[in-house]
Motif scaffolding. Structure first.
Motif, PDB file in Angstrom:
ATOM      1  N   ARG A  31      25.436  52.863  37.844  1.00 46.94           N
ATOM      2  CA  ARG A  31      24.722  53.899  36.997  1.00 46.94           C
ATOM      3  C   ARG A  31      25.357  55.244  37.037  1.00 46.94           C
ATOM      4  O   ARG A  31      25.209  55.935  36.144  1.00 46.94           O
ATOM      5  N   LEU A  32      25.959  55.600  38.278  1.00 46.29           N
ATOM      6  CA  LEU A  32      26.729  56.966  38.268  1.00 46.29           C
ATOM      7  C   LEU A  32      27.496  56.975  37.235  1.00 46.29           C
ATOM      8  O   LEU A  32      27.873  58.071  36.369  1.00 46.29           O
ATOM      9  N   ILE A  33      28.545  55.970  36.970  1.00 48.25           N
ATOM     10  CA  ILE A  33      29.641  56.003  36.217  1.00 48.25           C
ATOM     11  C   ILE A  33      29.147  56.060  34.596  1.00 48.25           C
ATOM     12  O   ILE A  33      29.682  56.683  33.900  1.00 48.25           O
ATOM     13  N   ALA A  34      28.164  55.326  34.709  1.00 51.60           N
ATOM     14  CA  ALA A  34      27.784  55.165  33.010  1.00 51.60           C
ATOM     15  C   ALA A  34      27.030  56.523  32.503  1.00 51.60           C
ATOM     16  O   ALA A  34      27.188  56.976  31.604  1.00 51.60           O
ATOM     17  N   SER A  35      26.335  57.153  33.550  1.00 51.30           N
ATOM     18  CA  SER A  35      25.831  58.354  33.243  1.00 51.30           C
ATOM     19  C   SER A  35      26.594  59.530  33.184  1.00 51.30           C
ATOM     20  O   SER A  35      26.784  60.407  32.116  1.00 51.30           O
ATOM     21  N   GLY A  36      27.769  59.472  34.278  1.00 54.37           N
ATOM     22  CA  GLY A  36      28.748  60.553  34.080  1.00 54.37           C
ATOM     23  C   GLY A  36      29.716  60.359  32.748  1.00 54.37           C
ATOM     24  O   GLY A  36      29.923  61.450  32.030  1.00 54.37           O
ATOM     25  N   ASP A  37      30.104  59.142  32.465  1.00 57.24           N
ATOM     26  CA  ASP A  37      30.887  58.973  31.219  1.00 57.24           C
ATOM     27  C   ASP A  37      30.059  59.079  30.200  1.00 57.24           C
ATOM     28  O   ASP A  37      30.624  59.743  28.970  1.00 57.24           O
ATOM     29  N   GLY A  38      28.879  58.672  29.946  1.00 54.65           N
ATOM     30  CA  GLY A  38      28.000  58.859  28.566  1.00 54.65           C
ATOM     31  C   GLY A  38      27.331  60.337  28.525  1.00 54.65           C
ATOM     32  O   GLY A  38      26.931  60.841  27.461  1.00 54.65           O
ATOM     33  N   GLU A  39      27.118  61.142  29.466  1.00 51.08           N
ATOM     34  CA  GLU A  39      26.106  62.229  29.597  1.00 51.08           C
ATOM     35  C   GLU A  39      26.644  63.686  30.079  1.00 51.08           C
ATOM     36  O   GLU A  39      26.041  64.783  29.749  1.00 51.08           O
ATOM     37  N   ALA A  40      27.895  63.670  30.905  1.00 50.22           N
ATOM     38  CA  ALA A  40      28.107  64.878  31.696  1.00 50.22           C
ATOM     39  C   ALA A  40      28.789  65.926  31.144  1.00 50.22           C
ATOM     40  O   ALA A  40      29.075  67.089  31.413  1.00 50.22           O
ATOM     41  N   ARG A  41      29.540  65.427  29.706  1.00 45.66           N
ATOM     42  CA  ARG A  41      30.200  66.503  28.922  1.00 45.66           C
ATOM     43  C   ARG A  41      31.291  67.071  29.902  1.00 45.66           C
ATOM     44  O   ARG A  41      31.452  68.260  29.978  1.00 45.66           O
ATOM     45  N   LEU A  42      32.175  66.285  30.370  1.00 45.88           N
ATOM     46  CA  LEU A  42      33.091  66.740  31.596  1.00 45.88           C
ATOM     47  C   LEU A  42      34.366  67.422  30.858  1.00 45.88           C
ATOM     48  O   LEU A  42      34.768  66.864  29.748  1.00 45.88           O
ATOM     49  N   ASN A  43      34.761  68.383  31.203  1.00 46.34           N
ATOM     50  CA  ASN A  43      36.084  68.860  31.032  1.00 46.34           C
ATOM     51  C   ASN A  43      37.157  68.380  31.754  1.00 46.34           C
ATOM     52  O   ASN A  43      36.887  67.401  32.421  1.00 46.34           O
ATOM     53  N   ASP A  44      38.411  68.656  31.530  1.00 43.07           N
ATOM     54  CA  ASP A  44      39.505  67.784  32.133  1.00 43.07           C
ATOM     55  C   ASP A  44      39.329  68.127  33.744  1.00 43.07           C
ATOM     56  O   ASP A  44      39.688  67.153  34.657  1.00 43.07           O
ATOM     57  N   ALA A  45      38.978  69.362  34.278  1.00 45.21           N
ATOM     58  CA  ALA A  45      38.678  69.600  35.714  1.00 45.21           C
ATOM     59  C   ALA A  45      37.655  68.580  36.163  1.00 45.21           C
ATOM     60  O   ALA A  45      37.599  68.001  37.362  1.00 45.21           O
ATOM     61  N   GLY A  46      36.583  68.636  35.208  1.00 46.16           N
ATOM     62  CA  GLY A  46      35.344  67.714  35.746  1.00 46.16           C
ATOM     63  C   GLY A  46      35.697  66.256  35.831  1.00 46.16           C
ATOM     64  O   GLY A  46      35.188  65.710  36.938  1.00 46.16           O
ATOM     65  N   ARG A  47      36.574  65.894  34.903  1.00 45.34           N
ATOM     66  CA  ARG A  47      36.845  64.567  35.025  1.00 45.34           C
ATOM     67  C   ARG A  47      37.463  64.122  36.155  1.00 45.34           C
ATOM     68  O   ARG A  47      37.455  62.992  36.780  1.00 45.34           O
ATOM     69  N   ARG A  48      38.424  65.118  36.473  1.00 43.78           N
ATOM     70  CA  ARG A  48      39.374  64.753  37.826  1.00 43.78           C
ATOM     71  C   ARG A  48      38.589  64.845  39.138  1.00 43.78           C
ATOM     72  O   ARG A  48      38.568  63.849  39.756  1.00 43.78           O
ATOM     73  N   MET A  49      37.478  65.793  39.050  1.00 43.88           N
ATOM     74  CA  MET A  49      36.411  65.957  40.062  1.00 43.88           C
ATOM     75  C   MET A  49      35.355  64.628  40.102  1.00 43.88           C
ATOM     76  O   MET A  49      35.367  64.062  41.304  1.00 43.88           O
ATOM     77  N   PHE A  50      35.047  64.207  39.047  1.00 47.15           N
ATOM     78  CA  PHE A  50      34.030  63.142  38.973  1.00 47.15           C
ATOM     79  C   PHE A  50      34.619  61.821  39.649  1.00 47.15           C
ATOM     80  O   PHE A  50      34.238  61.266  40.476  1.00 47.15           O
ATOM     81  N   ASP A  51      36.048  61.547  38.941  1.00 45.90           N
ATOM     82  CA  ASP A  51      36.817  60.396  39.649  1.00 45.90           C
ATOM     83  C   ASP A  51      37.210  60.450  40.927  1.00 45.90           C
ATOM     84  O   ASP A  51      37.176  59.460  41.607  1.00 45.90           O
ATOM     85  N   GLY A  52      37.578  61.782  41.198  1.00 47.42           N
ATOM     86  CA  GLY A  52      38.212  61.991  42.558  1.00 47.42           C
ATOM     87  C   GLY A  52      37.173  61.781  43.828  1.00 47.42           C
ATOM     88  O   GLY A  52      37.387  61.382  44.661  1.00 47.42           O
TER      89      GLY A  52
END
Length: 384
Positions: A31-52
């Motif tokens: 659920r976290l990955i689905a929500s993060g990938d679909g809703e979080a509007r991550l920038n490049d740093a945010g994507r690295r933070m999320f996956d990291g």
């Protein structure tokens, strides 16, 4: 599923381990990955933070399970009658937890061991563990990235901390919505998630930390406990509770502003209105569920603390708290607490300033919404 598999494989590759334990973590992770990938509007740093962050938590879980596999006797440890500090956030609970942590007769979870619980700490090296210096560096980087955090949450590598990150090992935790715009995950967490397996995993980590480093009289703190108190009670049926209280107008906007500071590095479009809404919902559900739990025959397990008198002089309250627990408030414990307070004045790093209107929050409306709570506990309304 390849997205999840890639993250699991990254954790396996980084640790050389492959046993994640039971599968209770998988629904939250999905659920976290689905929500993060679909809703979080991550920038490049945010994507690295999320996956990291996900990989880091999976690595910690692998390490915990490895220690249990090699030392099954860890599970024989008992967590007896912990004191759990709860209530709304920003109500003085951090200062209370820090004071409690100065008592050498009790055990708290400290920042460095929460971040790196394996190998489990040992009494002989607890104060000199090299992970303390590692945590110092991580906190310096945090302060550089989010400089206002020192005003909001002054902390050191050895300060007591919440077990939010430990809940994250099971991927059922508010740490994720504190940093990322994940509405569907938050909706699931607040209304549908089963927290009992997560709290059982928290207990699993506490046993590991206690195994080679007593004492076992735990002092734990987490505002999330309020929202999920019935699940918490199933896992810790002998717990005692200390509930902190403060005017909600000084609480909900402050938490929203804290979340905003944590969201900013991860997205170019932080949603302040959502931050206000999600924190108001969290507080409302927490107080409703907490009061229902207290009314269901648990009132005698609670000790209440109001913000203003505690901030002015905490020691009369601390003496009463120890009396409530049936424990001695020793001169050594009091002296250490007084030293901590003198060295850590309120607003040491500057006063935390915020405007609730930025988050769609009105003082009058908040006070009316939470009147059922503030009237019940005679919470003073106004600046403190």
């Amino acid at each position: 599923m390849s997205r999840i598999s890639d993250l699991l494989d990254a954790a396996r590759g980084a640790t050389g381990l492959d046993n994640f334990g039971d599968d209770s973590f998988r629904e939250g992770l999905e659920r976290l990955i689905a929500s993060g990938d679909g809703e979080a509007r991550l920038n490049d740093a945010g994507r690295r933070m999320f996956d990291g962050q996900i990989v880091m938590l999976l690595m910690k879980r692998l390490e915990v399970e490895d220690w249990y596999a090699r030392h099954p006797e860890i599970d024989e440890q008992e967590i007896v009658a912990p004191l759990m500090v709860l209530g709304l956030p920003r109500t003085g609970s951090t200062a209370l937890h820090c004071l409690l942590g100065e008592d050498p007769a009790v055990r708290v979870m400290r920042n460095w061991e929460c971040m790196n619980p394996c190998p489990p700490p040992e009494t002989a090296t607890y104060d000199t563990d090299p992970r303390i210096a590692l945590m110092d560096e991580q906190m310096k980087r945090r302060d550089e990235m989010t400089p206002r955090m020192k005003q909001m949450l002054p902390s050191t590598s050895t300060s007591p901390t919440e077990d939010q990150l430990t809940m994250g090992y099971n991927f059922v935790s508010q740490i994720f919505q504190a940093s990322f715009h994940i509405p569907s995950y938050a909706q699931w967490l607040h209304h549908d998630a089963d927290l009992e397996p997560t709290f059982r995993y928290v207990k699993r980590v506490l046993k590991l930390l206690q195994w080679r480093c007593p004492p076992g009289r735990w002092r734990l703190k987490n505002p999330t406990y309020s929202m999920f108190i019935t699940a918490l009670d199933k896992v810790f049926p002998d717990a005692r509770y200390c509930m902190t209280h403060r005017d909600v107008a000084n609480v909900i906007p402050s938490v929203a502003d804290l979340y905003y500071e944590m969201h900013k590095p991860n997205t170019d479009t932080p949603d302040k209105l959502w931050l206000g809404k999600i924190n108001e919902e969290f507080g409302l559900l927490g107080m409703q569920r907490m009061i229902a739990f207290r009314d269901a025959g648990n009132e005698q397990r609670f000790f209440d603390i109001h913000f203003a008198p505690f901030q002015k002089d905490p020691f009369p309250t601390m003496a009463k708290l120890y009396e409530f627990l049936g424990e001695e408030f020793t001169p050594e414990a009091e002296a250490r607490m007084r030293a901590w307070r003198e060295n850590t004045p309120r607003d040491k790093h500057g006063r935390h300033e915020y405007d609730g209107a930025d988050y769609g929050l009105s003082t009058a409306e908040l006070r009316e919404t939470f009147r059922f709570y503030t009237d019940r506990y005679e919470v003073p309304l106004g600046k403190d």
